[in-house]
Write a protein that holds these residues in place. Structure first.
Motif, PDB file in Angstrom:
ATOM      1  N   UNK A 268       0.839  -1.196   0.000  1.00 24.92           N
ATOM      2  CA  UNK A 268       0.000   0.000   0.000  1.00 24.92           C
ATOM      3  C   UNK A 268       0.870   1.240   0.000  1.00 24.92           C
ATOM      4  N   UNK A 269       1.939   1.192   0.771  1.00 24.34           N
ATOM      5  CA  UNK A 269       2.939   2.251   0.786  1.00 24.34           C
ATOM      6  C   UNK A 269       4.298   1.595   0.549  1.00 24.34           C
ATOM      7  N   UNK A 270       5.240   2.293  -0.089  1.00 25.63           N
ATOM      8  CA  UNK A 270       6.540   1.673  -0.342  1.00 25.63           C
ATOM      9  C   UNK A 270       7.279   1.363   0.954  1.00 25.63           C
ATOM     10  N   UNK A 271       8.014   0.247   0.951  1.00 22.65           N
ATOM     11  CA  UNK A 271       8.856  -0.089   2.092  1.00 22.65           C
ATOM     12  C   UNK A 271      10.179   0.662   1.976  1.00 22.65           C
ATOM     13  N   UNK A 272      10.712   1.089   3.092  1.00 22.71           N
ATOM     14  CA  UNK A 272      11.967   1.835   3.114  1.00 22.71           C
ATOM     15  C   UNK A 272      12.923   1.203   4.127  1.00 22.71           C
ATOM     16  N   UNK A 273      14.206   1.470   4.011  1.00 23.85           N
ATOM     17  CA  UNK A 273      15.178   0.860   4.930  1.00 23.85           C
ATOM     18  C   UNK A 273      14.979   1.321   6.371  1.00 23.85           C
ATOM     19  N   UNK A 274      15.352   0.462   7.276  1.00 29.45           N
ATOM     20  CA  UNK A 274      15.339   0.827   8.691  1.00 29.45           C
ATOM     21  C   UNK A 274      16.494   1.770   8.993  1.00 29.45           C
ATOM     22  N   UNK A 275      16.447   2.396  10.139  1.00 26.76           N
ATOM     23  CA  UNK A 275      17.543   3.274  10.551  1.00 26.76           C
ATOM     24  C   UNK A 275      18.850   2.494  10.649  1.00 26.76           C
ATOM     25  N   UNK A 276      18.776   1.249  11.112  1.00 29.37           N
ATOM     26  CA  UNK A 276      19.985   0.437  11.237  1.00 29.37           C
ATOM     27  C   UNK A 276      20.592   0.154   9.861  1.00 29.37           C
ATOM     28  N   UNK A 277      19.737  -0.138   8.873  1.00 32.72           N
ATOM     29  CA  UNK A 277      20.271  -0.416   7.536  1.00 32.72           C
ATOM     30  C   UNK A 277      20.904   0.836   6.939  1.00 32.72           C
ATOM     31  N   UNK A 286      17.733   6.349   0.192  1.00 28.72           N
ATOM     32  CA  UNK A 286      16.621   6.771  -0.678  1.00 28.72           C
ATOM     33  C   UNK A 286      15.836   5.597  -1.261  1.00 28.72           C
ATOM     34  N   UNK A 287      16.143   4.368  -0.867  1.00 24.95           N
ATOM     35  CA  UNK A 287      15.523   3.186  -1.473  1.00 24.95           C
ATOM     36  C   UNK A 287      14.041   3.067  -1.103  1.00 24.95           C
ATOM     37  N   UNK A 288      13.249   2.634  -2.095  1.00 21.20           N
ATOM     38  CA  UNK A 288      11.832   2.335  -1.877  1.00 21.20           C
ATOM     39  C   UNK A 288      11.497   1.033  -2.585  1.00 21.20           C
ATOM     40  N   UNK A 289      10.761   0.165  -1.890  1.00 24.10           N
ATOM     41  CA  UNK A 289      10.383  -1.124  -2.463  1.00 24.10           C
ATOM     42  C   UNK A 289       8.869  -1.172  -2.657  1.00 24.10           C
ATOM     43  N   UNK A 290       8.465  -1.567  -3.868  1.00 18.34           N
ATOM     44  CA  UNK A 290       7.049  -1.804  -4.179  1.00 18.34           C
ATOM     45  C   UNK A 290       6.895  -3.184  -4.793  1.00 18.34           C
ATOM     46  N   UNK A 291       5.750  -3.808  -4.566  1.00 20.21           N
ATOM     47  CA  UNK A 291       5.498  -5.163  -5.063  1.00 20.21           C
ATOM     48  C   UNK A 291       4.101  -5.275  -5.660  1.00 20.21           C
ATOM     49  N   UNK A 292       3.992  -6.095  -6.688  1.00 19.96           N
ATOM     50  CA  UNK A 292       2.729  -6.317  -7.396  1.00 19.96           C
ATOM     51  C   UNK A 292       2.570  -7.814  -7.646  1.00 19.96           C
ATOM     52  N   UNK A 293       1.331  -8.317  -7.549  1.00 23.69           N
ATOM     53  CA  UNK A 293       1.047  -9.723  -7.822  1.00 23.69           C
ATOM     54  C   UNK A 293       0.020  -9.819  -8.938  1.00 23.69           C
ATOM     55  N   UNK A 294       0.321 -10.646  -9.931  1.00 22.04           N
ATOM     56  CA  UNK A 294      -0.605 -10.848 -11.041  1.00 22.04           C
ATOM     57  C   UNK A 294      -1.720 -11.823 -10.648  1.00 22.04           C
ATOM     58  N   UNK A 295      -2.922 -11.558 -11.111  1.00 23.24           N
ATOM     59  CA  UNK A 295      -4.044 -12.460 -10.851  1.00 23.24           C
ATOM     60  C   UNK A 295      -3.940 -13.684 -11.740  1.00 23.24           C
TER      61      UNK A 295
END
Length: 295
Positions: A268-277, A286-295
């Motif tokens: 729903x919202x992009x995942x971002x690195x933790x403070x430790x990472x 500045x990394x952002x992760x998004x994911x999509x699944x095909x029906x």
């Protein structure tokens, strides 16, 4: 130089990417093989198609993935060409595809590649050495209007027009051959008061030229569309982006596919690195992760 690279958001990427423990996966930007190593280590039945446009990265990945070579197929290509380089037998069979975008640390840190303003070296910036387009060609042969437009669109550079003016005037006397020459022109073009904030004054121009040389945003748009067609039912696309231009393309593509009822957005919202990472790997900031699944 040794090609070693710290994979960003590795735990999160694997969680979304690897959902079928016997599937066929594509690492569309295999780099040094960090994400793929985790996939192959955890799931002994999966197979991998490892793709990269940088032959140096492919060789590094082969060394990293030596224990799993019987399960890996290697492809030297830009991910925009995946539908044409992956035989028809794989269409509709890919369980997951990972895109880890941008330039890796070894590419940035290798002076011969010309990606960074930290070294005075030849203007190159090609991810694929067979690409005929170099930063030298663009800076010295394209019009002032084209250069200014590129710096505005892909570098979001406030001083794009002045930098383009300085470039064109300088190249009338002699070609701009090195990153050092270009950096000095950029510094001269940007007023001193504006250079005191916002990081290195050449950062935005170098980003724009790199994107231009490698047609990164065009390749990403085409690559995503091709990836979506290769997916098996419930197959997933995971994208890690590093600047807003990339993330916008990914977000809009995923949203459009969902509206067309081709699948669902998993993040729903992009995942971002933790403070430790971020502390361990500042380049992940500045990394952002998004994911999509095909029906």
């Amino acid at each position: 130089m040794t090609f070693s690279h710290v994979s960003v958001l590795s735990k999160e990427a694997l969680e979304y990417w690897a959902h079928d423990d016997k599937g066929i996966y594509i690492d569309a930007t295999v780099g040094a093989g960090g994400h793929s190593f985790q996939l192959l280590s955890r799931f002994p039945m999966v197979r991998l198609i490892a793709v990269d446009q940088d032959p140096v990265a492919l060789e590094a990945a082969k060394e990293r993935l030596t224990p799993f070579l019987d399960r890996v197929r290697w492809v030297h290509a830009n991910f925009r060409d995946l539908p044409s380089v992956i035989e028809s037998e794989f269409h509709g069979r890919i369980a997951g595809m990972l895109f880890d975008l941008g330039v890796s640390s070894p590419q940035f840190d290798d002076p011969e590649r010309g990606f960074t303003y930290q070294y005075d070296t030849a203007l190159d910036m090609r991810m694929d050495p067979s690409n005929p387009v170099t930063a030298f060609r663009l800076v010295n042969m394209r019009s002032k209007e084209e250069i200014a437009q590129a710096l505005r669109d892909w570098g979001e550079e406030r001083w794009a027009q002045r930098i383009a003016d300085f470039i064109v005037k300088a190249r009338e006397k002699e070609p701009i051959r090195t990153t050092g020459q270009l950096v000095e022109l950029i510094k001269a073009a940007i007023p001193a008061s504006a250079r005191r904030t916002g990081g290195h004054p050449a950062r935005r121009t170098f980003q724009a030229l790199r994107i231009w040389v490698n047609d990164e945003l065009g390749a990403l748009s085409e690559g995503l569309e091709g990836a979506q067609r290769l997916l098996a039912p419930h197959g997933r696309i995971v994208v890690i982006s590093f600047h807003s231009l990339e993330d916008r393309i990914v977000k809009h593509a995923f949203r459009r596919w969902a509206q067309e009822q081709k699948g669902q957005v998993l993040t729903k919202h992009p995942l971002t690195p933790t403070d430790d990472e971020i502390q361990d790997n500042p380049r992940s900031r500045s990394a952002k992760l998004r994911a999509f699944e095909r029906l």
